[in-house]
Design a protein around this motif. Sequence first.
Motif, mmCIF file in Angstrom:
data_model
loop_
_atom_site.group_PDB
_atom_site.id
_atom_site.type_symbol
_atom_site.label_atom_id
_atom_site.label_comp_id
_atom_site.label_asym_id
_atom_site.label_seq_id
_atom_site.Cartn_x
_atom_site.Cartn_y
_atom_site.Cartn_z
ATOM 1 N N PRO A 13 21.638 10.194 -7.123
ATOM 2 C CA PRO A 13 21.784 8.809 -5.887
ATOM 3 C C PRO A 13 20.867 9.616 -4.959
ATOM 4 O O PRO A 13 20.109 9.214 -3.668
ATOM 5 C CB PRO A 13 23.067 8.259 -5.471
ATOM 6 N N GLU A 14 20.978 10.993 -4.864
ATOM 7 C CA GLU A 14 19.947 11.462 -3.789
ATOM 8 C C GLU A 14 18.569 11.359 -3.781
ATOM 9 O O GLU A 14 18.123 11.675 -2.920
ATOM 10 C CB GLU A 14 20.572 12.903 -3.572
ATOM 11 N N ALA A 15 18.197 11.400 -5.191
ATOM 12 C CA ALA A 15 16.672 10.866 -5.255
ATOM 13 C C ALA A 15 16.475 9.661 -3.939
ATOM 14 O O ALA A 15 15.145 9.434 -3.848
ATOM 15 C CB ALA A 15 16.358 10.169 -6.714
ATOM 16 N N LEU A 16 17.284 8.815 -3.916
ATOM 17 C CA LEU A 16 16.761 7.744 -2.971
ATOM 18 C C LEU A 16 16.516 8.034 -1.697
ATOM 19 O O LEU A 16 16.942 8.500 -0.814
ATOM 20 C CB LEU A 16 17.836 6.992 -2.589
ATOM 21 N N GLN A 17 15.404 7.584 -0.793
ATOM 22 C CA GLN A 17 15.421 8.450 0.223
ATOM 23 C C GLN A 17 14.630 7.297 1.237
ATOM 24 O O GLN A 17 13.583 6.010 0.976
ATOM 25 C CB GLN A 17 14.021 9.357 0.229
ATOM 26 N N ARG A 18 15.192 6.660 2.248
ATOM 27 C CA ARG A 18 13.643 5.856 3.890
ATOM 28 C C ARG A 18 12.553 6.005 3.362
ATOM 29 O O ARG A 18 12.780 7.352 4.065
ATOM 30 C CB ARG A 18 15.125 6.070 4.564
ATOM 31 N N VAL A 19 12.087 5.187 3.836
ATOM 32 C CA VAL A 19 10.681 5.760 4.196
ATOM 33 C C VAL A 19 10.415 4.162 5.206
ATOM 34 O O VAL A 19 10.943 2.970 4.410
ATOM 35 C CB VAL A 19 10.232 5.495 2.923
ATOM 36 N N GLU A 20 9.400 4.751 6.489
ATOM 37 C CA GLU A 20 9.043 3.826 6.795
ATOM 38 C C GLU A 20 7.853 3.605 6.983
ATOM 39 O O GLU A 20 7.053 4.877 6.127
ATOM 40 C CB GLU A 20 8.838 4.598 8.967
ATOM 41 N N ARG A 21 6.952 2.287 6.759
ATOM 42 C CA ARG A 21 6.059 1.407 6.451
ATOM 43 C C ARG A 21 6.046 0.708 7.074
ATOM 44 O O ARG A 21 6.066 -0.160 7.528
ATOM 45 C CB ARG A 21 6.617 1.461 5.437
ATOM 46 N N GLY A 22 4.445 0.335 7.157
ATOM 47 C CA GLY A 22 3.643 -0.591 8.082
ATOM 48 C C GLY A 22 3.971 -2.240 6.953
ATOM 49 O O GLY A 22 3.113 -1.705 5.793
ATOM 50 N N LEU A 23 3.576 -2.890 7.332
ATOM 51 C CA LEU A 23 4.050 -4.466 6.433
ATOM 52 C C LEU A 23 2.577 -4.794 7.079
ATOM 53 O O LEU A 23 2.775 -5.776 8.117
ATOM 54 C CB LEU A 23 4.582 -5.138 6.426
ATOM 55 N N GLY A 24 1.556 -5.555 6.311
ATOM 56 C CA GLY A 24 0.746 -6.066 6.429
ATOM 57 C C GLY A 24 0.929 -7.679 6.367
ATOM 58 O O GLY A 24 2.022 -8.053 6.130
ATOM 59 N N ALA A 25 -0.162 -8.930 6.032
ATOM 60 C CA ALA A 25 -0.215 -10.370 6.255
ATOM 61 C C ALA A 25 0.039 -10.768 4.788
ATOM 62 O O ALA A 25 -0.287 -9.580 3.879
ATOM 63 C CB ALA A 25 -1.084 -11.129 6.286
ATOM 64 N N PRO A 26 0.601 -11.324 4.202
ATOM 65 C CA PRO A 26 1.313 -11.348 2.844
ATOM 66 C C PRO A 26 -0.498 -12.064 2.111
ATOM 67 O O PRO A 26 -1.260 -12.195 3.045
ATOM 68 C CB PRO A 26 1.715 -12.449 2.433
ATOM 69 N N GLY A 27 -0.683 -10.956 1.155
ATOM 70 C CA GLY A 27 -2.546 -11.322 0.706
ATOM 71 C C GLY A 27 -1.509 -13.077 -0.604
ATOM 72 O O GLY A 27 -0.675 -13.712 -0.705
ATOM 73 N N PRO A 28 -3.211 -13.328 -1.425
ATOM 74 C CA PRO A 28 -2.989 -14.373 -2.278
ATOM 75 C C PRO A 28 -1.658 -14.449 -3.138
ATOM 76 O O PRO A 28 -1.322 -13.152 -3.768
ATOM 77 C CB PRO A 28 -4.486 -14.822 -3.314
ATOM 78 N N GLY A 29 -1.189 -15.644 -3.170
ATOM 79 C CA GLY A 29 -0.068 -15.813 -3.991
ATOM 80 C C GLY A 29 1.500 -14.993 -3.521
ATOM 81 O O GLY A 29 2.451 -14.948 -3.813
ATOM 82 N N GLU A 30 1.398 -14.522 -2.019
ATOM 83 C CA GLU A 30 2.681 -13.694 -1.877
ATOM 84 C C GLU A 30 3.585 -14.640 -0.374
ATOM 85 O O GLU A 30 2.433 -15.505 0.324
ATOM 86 C CB GLU A 30 1.827 -11.827 -1.935
ATOM 87 N N VAL A 31 4.651 -13.858 -0.303
ATOM 88 C CA VAL A 31 5.110 -14.039 0.554
ATOM 89 C C VAL A 31 5.756 -12.565 1.473
ATOM 90 O O VAL A 31 6.022 -12.178 0.695
ATOM 91 C CB VAL A 31 6.276 -15.255 0.754
ATOM 92 N N ARG A 32 5.484 -13.306 2.375
ATOM 93 C CA ARG A 32 6.677 -12.011 3.384
ATOM 94 C C ARG A 32 7.710 -12.485 3.327
ATOM 95 O O ARG A 32 8.354 -13.542 4.130
ATOM 96 C CB ARG A 32 5.924 -10.664 4.568
ATOM 97 N N ILE A 33 8.862 -11.605 3.127
ATOM 98 C CA ILE A 33 10.201 -12.218 3.313
ATOM 99 C C ILE A 33 11.433 -11.316 4.254
ATOM 100 O O ILE A 33 11.049 -9.914 3.685
ATOM 101 C CB ILE A 33 11.189 -13.070 1.830
ATOM 102 N N ARG A 34 11.632 -11.567 5.020
ATOM 103 C CA ARG A 34 12.976 -10.682 5.845
ATOM 104 C C ARG A 34 14.706 -10.704 5.152
ATOM 105 O O ARG A 34 14.974 -12.305 5.185
ATOM 106 C CB ARG A 34 13.407 -10.998 7.358
ATOM 107 N N HIS A 35 14.539 -9.963 4.166
ATOM 108 C CA HIS A 35 16.298 -9.547 3.802
ATOM 109 C C HIS A 35 17.586 -10.270 4.781
ATOM 110 O O HIS A 35 17.296 -9.819 5.674
ATOM 111 C CB HIS A 35 15.937 -8.307 3.023
ATOM 112 N N ARG A 36 18.080 -10.790 4.305
ATOM 113 C CA ARG A 36 19.271 -10.249 5.021
ATOM 114 C C ARG A 36 20.690 -10.174 4.160
ATOM 115 O O ARG A 36 21.256 -9.798 4.711
ATOM 116 C CB ARG A 36 19.920 -12.666 5.270
ATOM 117 N N ALA A 37 20.882 -10.625 2.925
ATOM 118 C CA ALA A 37 21.490 -9.380 1.698
ATOM 119 C C ALA A 37 20.596 -9.343 0.344
ATOM 120 O O ALA A 37 19.268 -9.630 0.273
ATOM 121 C CB ALA A 37 22.731 -10.547 1.128
ATOM 122 N N ILE A 38 21.183 -7.897 -0.144
ATOM 123 C CA ILE A 38 20.116 -7.530 -1.291
ATOM 124 C C ILE A 38 21.623 -7.318 -2.133
ATOM 125 O O ILE A 38 22.755 -7.236 -1.896
ATOM 126 C CB ILE A 38 19.786 -6.228 -0.905
#
Length: 327
Positions: A13-38
């Motif tokens: 479990p310690e292998a899980l690392q938090r990373v910050e990243r930039g996200l662009g606009a969705p490409g063809p066939g994609e959506v950008r989704i803001r999660h409320r629950a996972i």
Amino acid sequence: MSYAYQITAPGGPEALQRVERGLGAPGPGEVRIRHRAIGLNFIDVYHRTGLYPLPLPHALGMEAAGLVEAVGEGVTHLQPGDRAAYASNPPGAYADVRLMPAQNVCRLPEAITFEEAAASMLKGLTVQYLLRKTLPVQGLQAGDFLLWHAAAGGVGLIACQWAKHLGLKLIATAGSDEKCQLALDHGAAHAINYRREDFVARVKVITEGRGVKVVYDSVGQDTFERSLDCLRPFGLMACFGNASGPVAPIAPGMLAAKGSLYLTRATLFTHLSSRESTQAMADELFEVLANGAVRAPVGRVRPLNEVADAHRELEARATTGSTVLIP
Ligand SMILES: NC(=O)c1ccc[n+]([C@@H]2O[C@H](COP(=O)([O-])OP(=O)(O)OC[C@H]3O[C@@H](n4cnc5c(N)ncnc54)[C@H](OP(=O)(O)O)[C@@H]3O)[C@@H](O)[C@H]2O)c1
């Protein structure tokens, strides 16, 4: 900036690392989704340990619900502002916001909360394809017995309820008396504590020596062979997971000796190969959730930053129902 939890190498479990990243606009066939629950799933453990290898580094997580923020070219079934949920590849749901192929993202009915969706999308679609599409040659009719291992887990508690809704007699196994009671409370007809009881002998007694038409086995290594002994002739062994480790190779002759048995090793992702099949399966799931036949088995709800501890708890068999992570 957005964030995600990824691995750069297989590990604990310690292998899980938090990373910050930039996200662009969705490409063809994609959506950008803001999660409320996972949703937390055992497949996340297989990805983390390398049992199911991923190209690295890779973000983890296969299931989430939230709000569509933007849609790419060609996406017609979703719009910005829609409530939505998904359970599919590619991994990357352990994030506050992500880009996702739209094919497997479904509009979420108002009657289902984000937490309920995160607790039941992957696990409920799995129960849908197992109980409705992964059937013995004679099919399953009301009154038939089936055996379901790990029935107090996330997938298991949905299966108990859905089987009862279909009139099927689900014989549950689980690892403690409390878990057995939980399976019974969710609609199992019988429950066997397989840490203390011989489940083959109990199944024989319950079915008056006949055996069950189908075994749904996600435990794998520890239960595989004894599960075959619970089947009636021409019965179906439906393997769909490896919580205790993968099943060793077998000689096909074993299936003849035990009664001309059928064997399948199924995965949800074959069933989600098109937008149409994904939506058809989701429609069935949403219907049983909305009409109350199946209650989403929301177990523990924890912040996403506790994801490593959530993995520890799942692997230690210390959870019941589904764990939901909140970003
Ligand atoms: N193929 C597919 O399409 C598909 C899709 C979804 C899920 N799955 C599989 O379905 C299973 C259930 O998934 P889930 O996310 O709902 O997990 P879960 O059932 O909530 O957790 C796994 C359960 O497996 C049991 N188990 C037995 N031996 C174990 C061991 N050695 N280590 C850990 N657990 C053990 C434990 O219950 P007891 O203590 O009661 O034994 C544990 O709670 C997993 O095997 C998963 O891979 C497959």
